[in-house]
Design a protein around this motif. Structure first.
Motif, PDB file in Angstrom:
ATOM      1  N   LEU A   1      33.119 -23.890  50.430  1.00 17.99           N
ATOM      2  CA  LEU A   1      34.205 -24.503  49.666  1.00 17.99           C
ATOM      3  C   LEU A   1      35.092 -25.398  50.509  1.00 17.99           C
ATOM      4  O   LEU A   1      35.855 -26.194  49.959  1.00 17.99           O
ATOM      5  CB  LEU A   1      35.064 -23.407  49.017  1.00 17.99           C
ATOM      6  CG  LEU A   1      34.309 -22.422  48.117  1.00 17.99           C
ATOM      7  CD1 LEU A   1      35.244 -21.319  47.664  1.00 17.99           C
ATOM      8  CD2 LEU A   1      33.693 -23.146  46.923  1.00 17.99           C
ATOM      9  N   GLY A   2      35.050 -25.262  51.838  1.00 17.29           N
ATOM     10  CA  GLY A   2      35.933 -26.032  52.700  1.00 17.29           C
ATOM     11  C   GLY A   2      37.355 -25.511  52.614  1.00 17.29           C
ATOM     12  O   GLY A   2      37.628 -24.445  52.050  1.00 17.29           O
ATOM     13  N   PRO A   3      38.306 -26.261  53.164  1.00 10.40           N
ATOM     14  CA  PRO A   3      39.718 -25.835  53.074  1.00 10.40           C
ATOM     15  C   PRO A   3      40.240 -26.019  51.658  1.00 10.40           C
ATOM     16  O   PRO A   3      40.011 -27.059  51.023  1.00 10.40           O
ATOM     17  CB  PRO A   3      40.425 -26.756  54.067  1.00 10.40           C
ATOM     18  CG  PRO A   3      39.554 -27.972  54.162  1.00 10.40           C
ATOM     19  CD  PRO A   3      38.144 -27.513  53.940  1.00 10.40           C
ATOM     20  N   LEU A   4      40.947 -25.020  51.160  1.00 12.55           N
ATOM     21  CA  LEU A   4      41.477 -25.039  49.802  1.00 12.55           C
ATOM     22  C   LEU A   4      42.980 -24.782  49.816  1.00 12.55           C
ATOM     23  O   LEU A   4      43.502 -24.150  50.736  1.00 12.55           O
ATOM     24  CB  LEU A   4      40.809 -23.958  48.948  1.00 12.55           C
ATOM     25  CG  LEU A   4      39.317 -24.105  48.656  1.00 12.55           C
ATOM     26  CD1 LEU A   4      38.824 -22.887  47.882  1.00 12.55           C
ATOM     27  CD2 LEU A   4      39.030 -25.384  47.882  1.00 12.55           C
ATOM     28  N   PRO A   5      43.695 -25.238  48.785  1.00  8.84           N
ATOM     29  CA  PRO A   5      45.124 -24.894  48.678  1.00  8.84           C
ATOM     30  C   PRO A   5      45.317 -23.386  48.565  1.00  8.84           C
ATOM     31  O   PRO A   5      44.434 -22.656  48.097  1.00  8.84           O
ATOM     32  CB  PRO A   5      45.562 -25.608  47.384  1.00  8.84           C
ATOM     33  CG  PRO A   5      44.533 -26.658  47.139  1.00  8.84           C
ATOM     34  CD  PRO A   5      43.253 -26.139  47.702  1.00  8.84           C
ATOM     35  N   ASP A   6      46.480 -22.931  48.999  1.00 11.10           N
ATOM     36  CA  ASP A   6      46.760 -21.502  48.991  1.00 11.10           C
ATOM     37  C   ASP A   6      46.589 -20.876  47.616  1.00 11.10           C
ATOM     38  O   ASP A   6      46.097 -19.744  47.492  1.00 11.10           O
ATOM     39  CB  ASP A   6      48.186 -21.249  49.487  1.00 11.10           C
ATOM     40  CG  ASP A   6      48.317 -21.427  50.985  1.00 11.10           C
ATOM     41  OD1 ASP A   6      47.275 -21.532  51.666  1.00 11.10           O
ATOM     42  OD2 ASP A   6      49.455 -21.466  51.483  1.00 11.10           O
ATOM     43  N   GLY A   7      47.018 -21.604  46.598  1.00  8.07           N
ATOM     44  CA  GLY A   7      46.923 -21.051  45.250  1.00  8.07           C
ATOM     45  C   GLY A   7      45.494 -20.723  44.866  1.00  8.07           C
ATOM     46  O   GLY A   7      45.205 -19.656  44.304  1.00  8.07           O
TER      47      GLY A   7
ATOM     48  N   ARG B   1      46.864 -32.430  57.479  1.00  8.34           N
ATOM     49  CA  ARG B   1      45.967 -31.410  56.936  1.00  8.34           C
ATOM     50  C   ARG B   1      46.494 -30.859  55.621  1.00  8.34           C
ATOM     51  O   ARG B   1      47.700 -30.742  55.424  1.00  8.34           O
ATOM     52  CB  ARG B   1      45.787 -30.264  57.941  1.00  8.34           C
ATOM     53  CG  ARG B   1      44.999 -30.652  59.163  1.00  8.34           C
ATOM     54  CD  ARG B   1      44.506 -29.418  59.900  1.00  8.34           C
ATOM     55  NE  ARG B   1      45.602 -28.672  60.501  1.00  8.34           N
ATOM     56  CZ  ARG B   1      46.081 -28.922  61.708  1.00  8.34           C
ATOM     57  NH1 ARG B   1      45.594 -29.906  62.425  1.00  8.34           N
ATOM     58  NH2 ARG B   1      47.065 -28.188  62.202  1.00  8.34           N
ATOM     59  N   VAL B   2      45.577 -30.491  54.747  1.00 11.29           N
ATOM     60  CA  VAL B   2      45.971 -29.935  53.453  1.00 11.29           C
ATOM     61  C   VAL B   2      45.991 -28.415  53.476  1.00 11.29           C
ATOM     62  O   VAL B   2      46.473 -27.786  52.529  1.00 11.29           O
ATOM     63  CB  VAL B   2      45.024 -30.421  52.333  1.00 11.29           C
ATOM     64  CG1 VAL B   2      45.070 -31.936  52.228  1.00 11.29           C
ATOM     65  CG2 VAL B   2      43.592 -29.951  52.569  1.00 11.29           C
ATOM     66  N   SER B   3      45.458 -27.803  54.539  1.00  8.39           N
ATOM     67  CA  SER B   3      45.440 -26.349  54.643  1.00  8.39           C
ATOM     68  C   SER B   3      45.914 -25.961  56.039  1.00  8.39           C
ATOM     69  O   SER B   3      45.368 -26.439  57.030  1.00  8.39           O
ATOM     70  CB  SER B   3      44.021 -25.812  54.411  1.00  8.39           C
ATOM     71  OG  SER B   3      43.990 -24.403  54.498  1.00  8.39           O
ATOM     72  N   PRO B   4      46.925 -25.116  56.156  1.00  7.12           N
ATOM     73  CA  PRO B   4      47.505 -24.812  57.474  1.00  7.12           C
ATOM     74  C   PRO B   4      46.713 -23.763  58.228  1.00  7.12           C
ATOM     75  O   PRO B   4      46.001 -22.937  57.652  1.00  7.12           O
ATOM     76  CB  PRO B   4      48.891 -24.279  57.117  1.00  7.12           C
ATOM     77  CG  PRO B   4      48.680 -23.607  55.795  1.00  7.12           C
ATOM     78  CD  PRO B   4      47.661 -24.448  55.070  1.00  7.12           C
ATOM     79  N   SER B   5      46.873 -23.769  59.539  1.00 12.18           N
ATOM     80  CA  SER B   5      46.364 -22.680  60.368  1.00 12.18           C
ATOM     81  C   SER B   5      47.343 -21.510  60.294  1.00 12.18           C
ATOM     82  O   SER B   5      48.479 -21.638  59.808  1.00 12.18           O
ATOM     83  CB  SER B   5      46.219 -23.138  61.817  1.00 12.18           C
ATOM     84  OG  SER B   5      47.503 -23.374  62.385  1.00 12.18           O
ATOM     85  N   GLY B   6      46.922 -20.368  60.832  1.00 13.10           N
ATOM     86  CA  GLY B   6      47.819 -19.222  60.858  1.00 13.10           C
ATOM     87  C   GLY B   6      49.064 -19.481  61.678  1.00 13.10           C
ATOM     88  O   GLY B   6      50.169 -19.066  61.305  1.00 13.10           O
ATOM     89  N   ILE B   7      48.917 -20.184  62.805  1.00 17.38           N
ATOM     90  CA  ILE B   7      50.077 -20.475  63.646  1.00 17.38           C
ATOM     91  C   ILE B   7      51.049 -21.387  62.919  1.00 17.38           C
ATOM     92  O   ILE B   7      52.277 -21.236  63.024  1.00 17.38           O
ATOM     93  CB  ILE B   7      49.618 -21.080  64.985  1.00 17.38           C
ATOM     94  CG1 ILE B   7      48.920 -20.000  65.832  1.00 17.38           C
ATOM     95  CG2 ILE B   7      50.796 -21.660  65.762  1.00 17.38           C
ATOM     96  CD1 ILE B   7      48.423 -20.469  67.176  1.00 17.38           C
ATOM     97  N   GLU B   8      50.533 -22.337  62.157  1.00 17.98           N
ATOM     98  CA  GLU B   8      51.426 -23.219  61.394  1.00 17.98           C
ATOM     99  C   GLU B   8      52.167 -22.451  60.304  1.00 17.98           C
ATOM    100  O   GLU B   8      53.333 -22.750  60.014  1.00 17.98           O
ATOM    101  CB  GLU B   8      50.599 -24.369  60.806  1.00 17.98           C
ATOM    102  CG  GLU B   8      50.197 -25.377  61.872  1.00 17.98           C
ATOM    103  CD  GLU B   8      48.907 -26.112  61.592  1.00 17.98           C
ATOM    104  OE1 GLU B   8      48.432 -26.810  62.502  1.00 17.98           O
ATOM    105  OE2 GLU B   8      48.364 -25.990  60.475  1.00 17.98           O
TER     106      GLU B   8
ATOM    107  N   PRO C   1      47.001 -31.878  47.752  1.00 19.94           N
ATOM    108  CA  PRO C   1      47.681 -33.167  47.654  1.00 19.94           C
ATOM    109  C   PRO C   1      47.549 -33.760  46.267  1.00 19.94           C
ATOM    110  O   PRO C   1      46.555 -33.528  45.578  1.00 19.94           O
ATOM    111  CB  PRO C   1      46.949 -34.026  48.694  1.00 19.94           C
ATOM    112  CG  PRO C   1      45.589 -33.422  48.777  1.00 19.94           C
ATOM    113  CD  PRO C   1      45.778 -31.938  48.576  1.00 19.94           C
ATOM    114  N   PRO C   2      48.545 -34.533  45.828  1.00 21.90           N
ATOM    115  CA  PRO C   2      48.413 -35.249  44.553  1.00 21.90           C
ATOM    116  C   PRO C   2      47.164 -36.114  44.575  1.00 21.90           C
ATOM    117  O   PRO C   2      46.781 -36.656  45.616  1.00 21.90           O
ATOM    118  CB  PRO C   2      49.690 -36.098  44.493  1.00 21.90           C
ATOM    119  CG  PRO C   2      50.659 -35.399  45.391  1.00 21.90           C
ATOM    120  CD  PRO C   2      49.835 -34.776  46.480  1.00 21.90           C
TER     121      PRO C   2
END
Length: 462
Positions: free
Chosen positions: A320-326, A48-55, A107-108
């Motif tokens: 937008l779907g899952p996005l990087p934290d930044g 996955r490229v975006s973590p859950s809160g538990i992760e 991801p790159p």
């Protein structure tokens, strides 16, 4: 049972703040404890490229103990066969770096999170061959008192490996994030209900101490532990810290918008917002916009039908779907408010992250969210669409008095931090190791017929 944040204990707010390495770690009689930290969840989330809160929580624990001297922590994971094995510290460090690179920036191009996948697969393959079992036995036989930390719920329903770890002398401390599958099974896949009941049964039977993320989670947990008929072990109420938030100057939507963070699933109540925005669009309103950030979950046919088929939402709602934290941080920083109409939570990380950025929050009136947000957010009934409409239209105005009032309250809000969390955890670990190895601090040594087995069990065997 004694809460470790109760009166008479050192104030959590008075604990020093800084890097994880500034903390001394849990100590018994002047000797640092040996922490056995399960990172199985991090090895399993590399696709996955975006973590859950538990992760995110397991990452924070791994980072914290990676910053401690090597003798104070052994990283372990569970094999497909059930046993635990020690993992090479250098590979754990590389895995954390690879995961955070993807979580922060995505991801790159064209490659996906392959570096993290390669590192994790190599360690999982070693576990299948029995790698790390002898090393774990050696560490458990050492002179330091050991505590087995399991902070992700993963494997908590499998009793035998945890029982084996305790029989080898380690105290067992899980982190319980919520009891939603038991209190609100309508928001959970059916197999998860039985699995979570097994997790709580394992906790009731084997935990020497328990970490929870909120007083609300503690109260619900105690209700579910009591029927098991065992004294409740020490519980540390330790609110979760938040990730570093560094909003960068990046292009943002030019029109006013609201942001909703979280998996699109029934519990998060996206349908309320989608129906509200549909009503606004049918009235001829073209703003404000609604941005949805999070992956699609399960069992949400009505919300997904609105997203996929309702023409009225085109141009006013953007998924937008899952996005990087930044990118999430950038969008959150520019929003008129975070919208969080969830039906139930054990904690509420999005609320804490928004408030830490100085972004107002409109959220459900839930005990856990009041713990996180204090007096800062505006709290609303998650069933009252009319109240949400009034608040959103008010907050969309440039001169919104309600939004200005919340921003003023934000000046008095204090963000939760990991240093305070780990200060509470360290006190708990020190307390649970005061009891003789193999005995829970508050449980008498009574026979357990339903756990009959050999007197000595290999800690690395299932």
């Amino acid at each position: 049972m004694r809460r470790l944040d109760a009166p008479g204990q050192p104030s959590l707010a008075s604990q020093p703040r800084g890097l994880f390495s500034d903390l001394t770690g849990a100590v018994k009689n002047g000797v640092p404890l040996h922490v056995i930290l399960d990172v199985s969840r991090l090895l399993s989330c590399v696709h996955r490229v975006s973590p859950s809160g538990i992760e995110r929580v397991e990452m924070a624990y791994a980072r914290r103990w990676l910053a401690r001297p090597e003798a104070e922590c052994t990283f372990v994971a569970q094999s497909l066969w059930g046993w635990f094995g020690a993992l090479p510290r250098a590979r754990i460090a590389a895995l954390l770096d690879a995961l955070e690179e993807v979580w922060d920036h995505g991801p790159p191009a064209g490659r996906g999170p392959r570096r993290a996948q390669r590192i994790a697969l190599a360690m999982l393959a070693g576990l299948l061959r029995g790698a790390g079992r002898a090393e774990l036995r050696r560490k458990l036989a050492g002179p330091r008192p050991s505590v087995f930390l399991l902070v992700s719920h993963r494997g908590l329903d499998r009793r035998a490996p945890i029982q084996a770890m305790r029989r080898a002398g380690a105290r067992f401390v899980p982190l319980i994030h919520d009891l939603i599958p038991l209190t609100h099974p309508e928001f959970t896949r059916l197999p998860q209900v039985g699995r979570h009941a097994a997790r709580i049964a394992t906790t009731a039977t084997f935990a020497d101490g328990i970490i929870v993320n909120s007083a609300f989670t503690e109260s619900v947990l105690i209700e579910h532990l009591a029927p098991h008929g065992r004294p409740i072990p020490p519980i540390a109420v330790a609110p979760l810290g938040i990730r570093p938030l560094r909003p960068a100057a990046a292009p943002l939507p030019t029109e006013p918008y609201f942001l909703c963070l979280g998996t699109v699933e029934p519990r998060k109540n996206h349908e309320l917002l989608l129906r509200l925005w549909r009503d606004l669009a049918l009235e001829g309103r073209t703003g404000p916009k609604l941005l949805l950030c999070g992956r699609r979950g399960w069992g949400n046919a009505q919300a997904l039908a609105l997203l996929d088929q309702d023409e009225a939402l085109r141009g006013v709602v953007q998924e937008l779907g899952p996005l990087p934290d930044g990118r999430v941080t950038e969008l959150l920083a520019g929003a008129r408010a975070l919208l969080f109409p969830t039906f139930v939570e054990g904690y509420g990380l999005p609320v804490a992250e928004a408030l830490a950025l100085g972004v107002p929050v409109l959220c459900s009136d839930l005990p856990a969210l009041r713990e996180v947000g204090g007096e800062a957010p505006d709290f609303l009934d998650p069933h009252d669409q009319a109240a949400w409409r009034r608040a959103i239209l008010d907050y969309a105005r440039p001169d919104s008095p309600a939004r200005a009032a919340q921003r003023a309250r934000l000046a008095r809000w204090q963000a939760p931090d990991w240093e305070t969390h780990f200060a509470a955890v360290d006190r708990l670990l020190a307390e649970v190791t005061e009891a003789p190895a193999g005995l829970r601090p508050t449980r008498p040594a009574l026979p357990e017929p339903h756990l009959a087995g050999p007197a000595s069990v290999d800690a690395t065997a299932a």
